[in-house]
Design a protein around this motif. Structure first.
Motif, PDB file in Angstrom:
ATOM      1  N   THR A 115     -31.009  19.290  39.402  1.00 32.03           N
ATOM      2  CA  THR A 115     -30.473  19.832  38.154  1.00 32.03           C
ATOM      3  C   THR A 115     -29.278  19.021  37.655  1.00 32.03           C
ATOM      4  OG1 THR A 115     -29.056  21.344  39.407  1.00 32.03           O
ATOM      5  CG2 THR A 115     -31.204  22.177  38.692  1.00 32.03           C
ATOM      6  N   ALA A 116     -29.068  19.066  36.364  1.00 36.60           N
ATOM      7  CA  ALA A 116     -27.863  18.498  35.760  1.00 36.60           C
ATOM      8  C   ALA A 116     -27.335  19.508  34.758  1.00 36.60           C
ATOM      9  CB  ALA A 116     -28.171  17.168  35.080  1.00 36.60           C
ATOM     10  N   LEU A 117     -26.101  19.953  34.973  1.00 36.08           N
ATOM     11  CA  LEU A 117     -25.499  20.958  34.111  1.00 36.08           C
ATOM     12  C   LEU A 117     -24.222  20.427  33.479  1.00 36.08           C
ATOM     13  CD1 LEU A 117     -26.530  22.566  36.931  1.00 36.08           C
ATOM     14  CD2 LEU A 117     -25.845  24.509  35.563  1.00 36.08           C
ATOM     15  N   GLU A 118     -24.025  20.797  32.221  1.00 37.79           N
ATOM     16  CA  GLU A 118     -22.719  20.668  31.579  1.00 37.79           C
ATOM     17  C   GLU A 118     -22.338  22.089  31.183  1.00 37.79           C
ATOM     18  OE1 GLU A 118     -20.557  18.477  27.786  1.00 37.79           O
ATOM     19  OE2 GLU A 118     -22.548  17.818  28.455  1.00 37.79           O
ATOM     20  N   MET A 119     -21.469  22.690  31.982  1.00 39.19           N
ATOM     21  CA  MET A 119     -21.220  24.127  31.895  1.00 39.19           C
ATOM     22  C   MET A 119     -19.734  24.374  31.655  1.00 39.19           C
ATOM     23  SD  MET A 119     -22.376  26.915  34.719  1.00 39.19           S
ATOM     24  CE  MET A 119     -21.378  26.166  36.011  1.00 39.19           C
ATOM     25  N   SER A 120     -19.433  25.127  30.609  1.00 37.62           N
ATOM     26  CA  SER A 120     -18.045  25.371  30.229  1.00 37.62           C
ATOM     27  C   SER A 120     -17.789  26.863  30.078  1.00 37.62           C
ATOM     28  CB  SER A 120     -17.710  24.684  28.900  1.00 37.62           C
ATOM     29  OG  SER A 120     -17.941  23.301  28.964  1.00 37.62           O
ATOM     30  N   CYS A 121     -16.608  27.303  30.495  1.00 31.89           N
ATOM     31  CA  CYS A 121     -16.156  28.669  30.222  1.00 31.89           C
ATOM     32  C   CYS A 121     -14.645  28.727  30.402  1.00 31.89           C
ATOM     33  CB  CYS A 121     -16.857  29.681  31.122  1.00 31.89           C
ATOM     34  SG  CYS A 121     -16.416  29.596  32.864  1.00 31.89           S
ATOM     35  N   ASN A 122     -14.034  29.786  29.914  1.00 36.06           N
ATOM     36  CA  ASN A 122     -12.600  29.982  30.067  1.00 36.06           C
ATOM     37  C   ASN A 122     -12.319  30.628  31.414  1.00 36.06           C
ATOM     38  OD1 ASN A 122     -12.075  28.951  27.508  1.00 36.06           O
ATOM     39  ND2 ASN A 122     -12.292  30.962  26.542  1.00 36.06           N
ATOM     40  N   VAL A 123     -11.434  30.016  32.187  1.00 36.57           N
ATOM     41  CA  VAL A 123     -11.061  30.512  33.507  1.00 36.57           C
ATOM     42  C   VAL A 123      -9.549  30.634  33.566  1.00 36.57           C
ATOM     43  CG1 VAL A 123     -11.085  30.086  35.998  1.00 36.57           C
ATOM     44  CG2 VAL A 123     -13.073  29.453  34.612  1.00 36.57           C
ATOM     45  N   GLN A 124      -9.055  31.870  33.614  1.00 36.55           N
ATOM     46  CA  GLN A 124      -7.627  32.143  33.715  1.00 36.55           C
ATOM     47  C   GLN A 124      -6.823  31.375  32.671  1.00 36.55           C
ATOM     48  OE1 GLN A 124      -6.639  31.454  37.862  1.00 36.55           O
ATOM     49  NE2 GLN A 124      -7.301  33.520  38.418  1.00 36.55           N
ATOM     50  N   GLY A 125      -7.280  31.475  31.413  1.00 33.65           N
ATOM     51  CA  GLY A 125      -6.530  30.909  30.309  1.00 33.65           C
ATOM     52  C   GLY A 125      -6.738  29.440  30.044  1.00 33.65           C
ATOM     53  N   ARG A 126      -7.643  28.804  30.768  1.00 33.99           N
ATOM     54  CA  ARG A 126      -7.911  27.383  30.512  1.00 33.99           C
ATOM     55  C   ARG A 126      -9.416  27.153  30.428  1.00 33.99           C
ATOM     56  NH1 ARG A 126      -8.551  24.493  35.726  1.00 33.99           N
ATOM     57  NH2 ARG A 126      -8.538  26.067  37.373  1.00 33.99           N
ATOM     58  N   ARG A 127      -9.788  26.160  29.645  1.00 33.65           N
ATOM     59  CA  ARG A 127     -11.197  25.818  29.480  1.00 33.65           C
ATOM     60  C   ARG A 127     -11.611  24.886  30.611  1.00 33.65           C
ATOM     61  NH1 ARG A 127     -15.227  28.454  26.928  1.00 33.65           N
ATOM     62  NH2 ARG A 127     -16.921  27.049  26.339  1.00 33.65           N
ATOM     63  N   VAL A 128     -12.641  25.272  31.343  1.00 34.43           N
ATOM     64  CA  VAL A 128     -13.132  24.490  32.475  1.00 34.43           C
ATOM     65  C   VAL A 128     -14.554  24.048  32.192  1.00 34.43           C
ATOM     66  CG1 VAL A 128     -13.723  24.529  34.928  1.00 34.43           C
ATOM     67  CG2 VAL A 128     -11.658  25.678  34.132  1.00 34.43           C
ATOM     68  N   THR A 129     -14.838  22.784  32.387  1.00 32.05           N
ATOM     69  CA  THR A 129     -16.191  22.252  32.229  1.00 32.05           C
ATOM     70  C   THR A 129     -16.630  21.617  33.535  1.00 32.05           C
ATOM     71  OG1 THR A 129     -15.878  21.822  29.872  1.00 32.05           O
ATOM     72  CG2 THR A 129     -17.669  20.647  30.974  1.00 32.05           C
ATOM     73  N   TYR A 130     -17.774  22.079  34.026  1.00 37.69           N
ATOM     74  CA  TYR A 130     -18.368  21.487  35.217  1.00 37.69           C
ATOM     75  C   TYR A 130     -19.541  20.613  34.800  1.00 37.69           C
ATOM     76  CZ  TYR A 130     -21.114  21.001  39.487  1.00 37.69           C
ATOM     77  OH  TYR A 130     -21.835  20.488  40.552  1.00 37.69           O
ATOM     78  N   ILE A 131     -19.547  19.371  35.249  1.00 35.93           N
ATOM     79  CA  ILE A 131     -20.659  18.456  34.994  1.00 35.93           C
ATOM     80  C   ILE A 131     -21.206  18.038  36.357  1.00 35.93           C
ATOM     81  CG2 ILE A 131     -21.392  16.285  33.962  1.00 35.93           C
ATOM     82  CD1 ILE A 131     -19.020  16.511  32.050  1.00 35.93           C
ATOM     83  N   GLY A 132     -22.388  18.477  36.663  1.00 33.66           N
ATOM     84  CA  GLY A 132     -22.963  18.166  37.970  1.00 33.66           C
ATOM     85  C   GLY A 132     -24.193  19.008  38.220  1.00 33.66           C
ATOM     86  N   SER A 133     -24.577  19.124  39.482  1.00 35.53           N
ATOM     87  CA  SER A 133     -25.780  19.851  39.856  1.00 35.53           C
ATOM     88  C   SER A 133     -25.411  21.119  40.620  1.00 35.53           C
ATOM     89  CB  SER A 133     -26.703  18.973  40.707  1.00 35.53           C
ATOM     90  OG  SER A 133     -26.038  18.580  41.896  1.00 35.53           O
ATOM     91  N   LEU A 134     -26.406  21.955  40.845  1.00 29.10           N
ATOM     92  CA  LEU A 134     -26.178  23.176  41.612  1.00 29.10           C
ATOM     93  C   LEU A 134     -25.961  22.866  43.086  1.00 29.10           C
ATOM     94  CD1 LEU A 134     -28.858  25.279  39.766  1.00 29.10           C
ATOM     95  CD2 LEU A 134     -26.426  25.844  39.845  1.00 29.10           C
ATOM     96  N   ILE A 135     -26.579  21.805  43.574  1.00 28.45           N
ATOM     97  CA  ILE A 135     -26.339  21.296  44.924  1.00 28.45           C
ATOM     98  C   ILE A 135     -25.883  19.852  44.783  1.00 28.45           C
ATOM     99  CG2 ILE A 135     -27.403  20.629  47.112  1.00 28.45           C
ATOM    100  CD1 ILE A 135     -29.321  22.946  46.822  1.00 28.45           C
ATOM    101  N   HIS A 136     -24.711  19.526  45.333  1.00 32.35           N
ATOM    102  CA  HIS A 136     -24.163  18.180  45.167  1.00 32.35           C
ATOM    103  C   HIS A 136     -24.934  17.159  45.993  1.00 32.35           C
ATOM    104  CE1 HIS A 136     -21.174  15.151  44.205  1.00 32.35           C
ATOM    105  NE2 HIS A 136     -21.092  14.849  45.488  1.00 32.35           N
ATOM    106  N   ASP A 137     -25.160  17.463  47.255  1.00 31.35           N
ATOM    107  CA  ASP A 137     -25.903  16.583  48.160  1.00 31.35           C
ATOM    108  C   ASP A 137     -26.822  17.416  49.027  1.00 31.35           C
ATOM    109  OD1 ASP A 137     -25.123  13.911  47.625  1.00 31.35           O
ATOM    110  OD2 ASP A 137     -23.203  14.248  48.634  1.00 31.35           O
ATOM    111  N   ALA A 138     -27.958  16.853  49.373  1.00 28.69           N
ATOM    112  CA  ALA A 138     -28.889  17.519  50.290  1.00 28.69           C
ATOM    113  C   ALA A 138     -29.594  16.451  51.117  1.00 28.69           C
ATOM    114  CB  ALA A 138     -29.902  18.357  49.534  1.00 28.69           C
ATOM    115  N   ILE A 139     -29.526  16.626  52.425  1.00 27.86           N
ATOM    116  CA  ILE A 139     -30.147  15.682  53.357  1.00 27.86           C
ATOM    117  C   ILE A 139     -30.976  16.478  54.349  1.00 27.86           C
ATOM    118  CG2 ILE A 139     -29.718  13.926  55.137  1.00 27.86           C
ATOM    119  CD1 ILE A 139     -26.932  13.538  53.808  1.00 27.86           C
ATOM    120  N   GLN A 140     -32.139  15.955  54.716  1.00 24.37           N
ATOM    121  CA  GLN A 140     -32.910  16.565  55.788  1.00 24.37           C
ATOM    122  C   GLN A 140     -33.155  15.534  56.875  1.00 24.37           C
ATOM    123  OE1 GLN A 140     -36.989  17.867  55.083  1.00 24.37           O
ATOM    124  NE2 GLN A 140     -36.694  19.607  56.456  1.00 24.37           N
TER     125      GLN A 140
END
Length: 279
Positions: A115-140
């Motif tokens: 997945t690739a998300l660009e996700m923004s919302c207000n958190v404790q009075g500041r605007r936060v944007t996360y750009i990334g995936s639901l899982i950062h790394d996965a190895i088996q």
């Protein structure tokens, strides 16, 4: 990767989930079959949140796996490696350890990683944007078949006070195979005093693939009843009434409540916003 501490670990029978994942169509409600691939599609959300999503559509089964991975990772710092077996994760989501379930689990982990998300919302009075995936790394490990997964430390703001919710896993698991009932349970768990919402609004917000409002209304009525009965069987109470085209929900006593609650629930829904439906 740098590391950060989670909030106080939630109870074993609960699952901690960021509200933005539950108050949106990120993990939607749709039938089986080939999944559509989406690229930079605006996902239906509430309040001040915005999500642009790239990847295969995610369903409630994908949410079960993501919740289980967060659950295992919660006792160590965010950004640290979390190691587990397929057997451990299948047990957490109450699935039998079979070859078919292991293959399904592996596909879901791959889907969450891709997945690739660009996700923004207000958190404790500041605007936060996360750009990334639901899982950062996965190895088996090919020899031991153990998974090593990393959740990005940048998820930490979405676990701040009033921005995550305890999901009662026993109730959610009883609703397995009933995706709209699971979505309703997750969405309304994020509110102490839910605001009445229309059938059309819930159709968009859940990402439902129901072809018309009449059929969705029937599905909604049945799913709300299933959720209410499952809750009652496990020590929680919720009253649901579909009056005309408006769903009214009132919470009674619950086994698990979010540790950090948003007191101004109604402000999230001053009016029903225009939502972009997933294509």
């Amino acid at each position: 990767m740098s590391k950060a501490m989670w909030p106080e670990p939630w109870p074993e029978q609960a699952r901690g989930v960021p509200n933005v994942a539950l108050r949106s169509a990120l993990f939607g409600v749709f039938g089986k079959g080939a999944r559509r691939y989406l690229e930079q599609v605006q996902v239906a959300t509430t309040g001040d949140a915005q999500i642009l999503y790239t990847g295969q559509r995610l369903d409630q089964g994908d949410l079960d796996v993501w919740e289980a991975i967060l659950h295992l990772a919660r006792r160590q710092p965010l950004g640290a490696q979390c190691e587990f077996t397929a057997y451990q994760l299948l047990r957490l989501i109450c699935k039998t350890d079979t070859g078919g379930n292991r293959r399904t689990l592996h596909r879901r982990i791959l889907r969450l990683k891709a997945t690739a998300l660009e996700m923004s919302c207000n958190v404790q009075g500041r605007r936060v944007t996360y750009i990334g995936s639901l899982i950062h790394d996965a190895i088996q490990d090919e020899r031991t078949k153990r998974y090593v997964v990393v959740i990005n430390v940048a998820w930490r703001p979405f676990f701040e006070a009033a921005h995550f919710t305890y999901i009662d896993w026993v109730i959610r698991n009883e609703l397995d195979g009933k995706p709209l009932a699971q979505w309703l349970h997750g969405f309304y768990s994020t509110h102490d005093q839910p605001y009445p919402l229309t059938v059309q609004f819930l159709h968009k917000l859940s990402g439902s693939d129901a072809a018309c409002m009449r059929s969705f209304r029937q599905l909604l009525k049945h799913a709300a009843s299933e959720w209410a009965h499952a809750s009652a069987r496990h020590g929680s109470q919720v009253d649901v009434n579909l009056l005309g085209d408006v769903l009214h929900v009132r919470h009674g006593p619950r086994r698990w409540r979010r540790q950090h609650r948003c007191e101004n629930t109604v402000e999230l829904f001053p009016a029903e916003p225009a939502l972009m439906q997933l294509p």
